[in-house]
Write an enzyme that holds these catalytic residues in place. Structure first.
Site, PDB file in Angstrom:
ATOM      1  N   TYR A 170       4.481   4.045  -5.575  1.00  0.00           N
ATOM      2  CA  TYR A 170       5.732   3.325  -5.345  1.00  0.00           C
ATOM      3  C   TYR A 170       6.393   2.822  -6.628  1.00  0.00           C
ATOM      4  CZ  TYR A 170       5.548   3.438  -0.310  1.00  0.00           C
ATOM      5  OH  TYR A 170       5.568   3.867   0.984  1.00  0.00           O
ATOM      6  N   LYS A 192      -7.784   9.469  -0.498  1.00  0.00           N
ATOM      7  CA  LYS A 192      -7.631  10.934  -0.460  1.00  0.00           C
ATOM      8  C   LYS A 192      -8.257  11.471  -1.747  1.00  0.00           C
ATOM      9  CE  LYS A 192      -5.926  14.722   1.354  1.00  0.00           C
ATOM     10  NZ  LYS A 192      -6.209  15.254   2.699  1.00  0.00           N
ATOM     11  N   ASP A 250      -6.081  11.375   6.172  1.00  0.00           N
ATOM     12  CA  ASP A 250      -5.618  12.185   7.311  1.00  0.00           C
ATOM     13  C   ASP A 250      -6.545  12.023   8.512  1.00  0.00           C
ATOM     14  OD1 ASP A 250      -7.175  13.319   5.335  1.00  0.00           O
ATOM     15  OD2 ASP A 250      -6.550  15.371   5.681  1.00  0.00           O
ATOM     16  N   ASP A 296       1.266   1.667   3.653  1.00  0.00           N
ATOM     17  CA  ASP A 296       2.583   1.571   4.271  1.00  0.00           C
ATOM     18  C   ASP A 296       2.587   2.369   5.582  1.00  0.00           C
ATOM     19  OD1 ASP A 296       5.221   0.973   4.573  1.00  0.00           O
ATOM     20  OD2 ASP A 296       5.955   2.282   2.978  1.00  0.00           O
ATOM     21  N   ASP A 331       2.118   0.869   9.819  1.00  0.00           N
ATOM     22  CA  ASP A 331       3.100   1.144  10.877  1.00  0.00           C
ATOM     23  C   ASP A 331       2.439   1.863  12.048  1.00  0.00           C
ATOM     24  OD1 ASP A 331       5.080  -0.013   9.327  1.00  0.00           O
ATOM     25  OD2 ASP A 331       6.545   1.555   9.765  1.00  0.00           O
TER      26      ASP A 331
END
Ligand code: NAD
Length: 337
Positions: A124, A173, A206, A230, A234
Site C-alpha cells: 500500500y 503467501k 488463498d 484489507d 471484508d
C-alpha cells in the site's frame, strides 16, 4: 474521571451516525467530553484543506479520536484522508472484529474473529507504484520490514492474551512472495515462540479465503500484512452480515482512531436510515482502549439486546422499519433499564 476525545463527524451519513453514537455514549455516562474537529469535504469547504493541521494537532493532543466516514473526492489528485491519518500518526495496527449479531441475514451464526491487519507497509505504499511513460509497464513494490512485521505480530499476540483468545493464525503467501511475505512469516514464527500459551498456526492466503467460507469456526485471531488484511477483513465482515456491523480500530503508539469500516454512503445520506451500529461498535472498542472495558461490554450487550428484542426500531439494512434515531433511542432505553 473526565477524558476529552477528538470527534470527526465525517461526510455523507457521518454526522447522522455520529449524533446517534454520541447520544448513546452520553447515556453510558463515561465522563467523555468531545472536541469536534473538521476533516473531509466539510474541511475542504470551510478551510480549503481535506485534513487541516489544526485537526491533526487536536488529535495529537487528545490521543484518541472517534471518526465518521470521509469522502475522498475522485480526481484532482487528493490523497485519501484515511491513509494520511494512518501515516501521520503511524497507526500500524488495524483491528477489525467480525462478530455475529442476532437477527442479521448471514451465512453463519456465532462467528467471532478478529483480523489484525498491518496498516502502514506492504503493497500500500504509494512510493512503490510506478507506470512507465508509455503506459505499458506498471510496477508495484511491496515493502515489509522486520520492525513492521514484529510490531504487528506482537500486537496480535498481546491482544489474544488480553482478550483471552486461544489461537493466532498468521496469513501469508510466502510460497510465492518469498521475500516480502517470507520475512513476515519468519518473524511471526519467531514471536509465536514467546507465547506458548496461545496456539499458533500459519496459512496461505488463498487457502485462508476458502477455509473462512467453508469453516470459519477454526479461526480466532488472524494476523496478516496490509493487502491480505484489507481483503480478509471484508470477507469476515461478509460472514457476519456486512459492513453495517463492522468497526475498525486504527492503533499506534501515540494515538488511536476508531471508525466504522463502511464509507459515507452518499446514496442514503440525509435520509435518516443509516445504521449507526458499526460506529457504535467502534465506540465500544474505544472504551476498551480507554480502560472502560465494562462500559464497552455493556454497550455491545445493549446493541445485541436491541437487535434481538426491538426489531421494529432497527434500520432497514437489518430488516427493520426504524431509523438511525429510533435505533439509537432503543439502545439508550436498554442502557437505562
Ligand atoms: P459505502 O460503504 O459508503 O457504501 C456501500 C453501500 O453500503 C451503500 O449502498 C451504502 O448505502 C451502504 N451502507 C454503508 N454504510 C451503511 C450504514 N451505516 N447503514 C446502512 N447502509 C450502509 O462505500 P462506497 O459507496 O464505496 O463509498 C462512498 C464514499 O465513502 C467514497 O467517497 C469512499 O472513498 C468513502 N469511504 C470512506 C471510508 C472511511 O472513511 N473509512 C471507507 C470506505 C469508503
Amino acid at each position: 474521571m473526565s477524558k476529552t476525545i477528538a470527534v470527526i463527524p465525517g461526510d455523507g451519513i457521518g454526522p447522522e451516525i455520529m449524533t446517534a453514537t454520541l447520544r448513546v455514549l452520553d447515556a453510558l455516562d463515561c465522563g467523555l467530553s468531545y472536541d469536534f474537529v473538521d476533516a473531509g469535504m466539510v474541511a475542504l469547504e470551510k478551510h480549503g484543506d481535506l485534513l487541516p493541521k489544526a485537526t491533526l494537532d487536536r488529535i495529537a493532543e487528545h490521543k484518541v479520536a472517534l471518526k465518521g466516514p470521509l469522502t475522498t473526492p475522485i480526481g484532482g489528485g487528493f490523497t485519501s484522508v484515511n491513509v494520511t491519518l494512518r501515516r501521520h500518526f503511524d497507526l500500524y495496527a488495524n483491528v477489525r472484529p467480525a462478530v455475529s449479531f442476532p437477527g442479521t441475514r448471514s451465512r453463519y451464526e456465532n462467528i467471532d474473529i478478529i483480523t489484525v491487519r498491518e496498516n502502514t507497509e506492504g503493497a500500500y505504499r504509494s512510493e512503490g507504484q510506478t507506470l512507465s511513460e508509455d503506459g505499458e509497464i506498471a510496477e508495484s513494490v511491496a515493502r515489509n520490514t522486520r520492525k513492521g512485521s514484529s510490531r504487528i505480530v506482537r500486537y496480535a499476540f498481546e491482544l489474544a492474551v488480553k482478550k483471552g483468545r486461544k489461537k493466532v493464525t498468521a496469513v501469508h503467501k510466502a510460497n510465492i512472495l518469498k521475500t516480502s511475505s517470507g520475512l513476515f512469516l519468519n518473524v511471526a514464527r519467531e514471536i509465536a515462540r514467546e507465547y506458548p500459551q496461545i496456539e499458533f498456526n500459519e496459512m496461505i492466503v488463498d487457502n485462508t479465503c476458502m477455509q473462512l467460507v467453508m469453516n470459519p469456526y477454526q479461526f480466532d485471531v488472524i494476523v496478516t500484512t496490509n493487502l491480505f488484511g484489507d481483503i480478509l477483513s471484508d470477507l469476515c465482515a461478509g460472514l457476519v452480515g456486512g459492513l453495517g456491523l463492522a468497526p475498525g480500530d486504527n492503533i499506534g503508539e501515540g494515538a488511536a482512531i476508531f471508525e466504522a469500516v463502511h464509507g459515507s454512503a452518499p446514496d442514503i445520506a440525509g435520509k435518516g436510515i443509516a445504521n449507526p451500529c458499526a460506529l457504535l461498535l467502534a465506540a465500544a472498542d474505544m472504551l476498551d482502549h480507554l480502560d472502560m472495558v465494562a462500559k464497552g461490554d455493556r454497550l455491545r450487550q445493549a446493541i445485541r439486546d436491541t437487535m434481538t428484542n426491538d426489531r421494529d426500531s432497527v434500520t432497514p439494512d437489518l430488516g427493520g422499519k426504524g431509523s438511525t434515531s429510533s435505533f439509537a433511542d432503543a439502545i439508550v432505553k436498554r442502557l437505562a433499564a
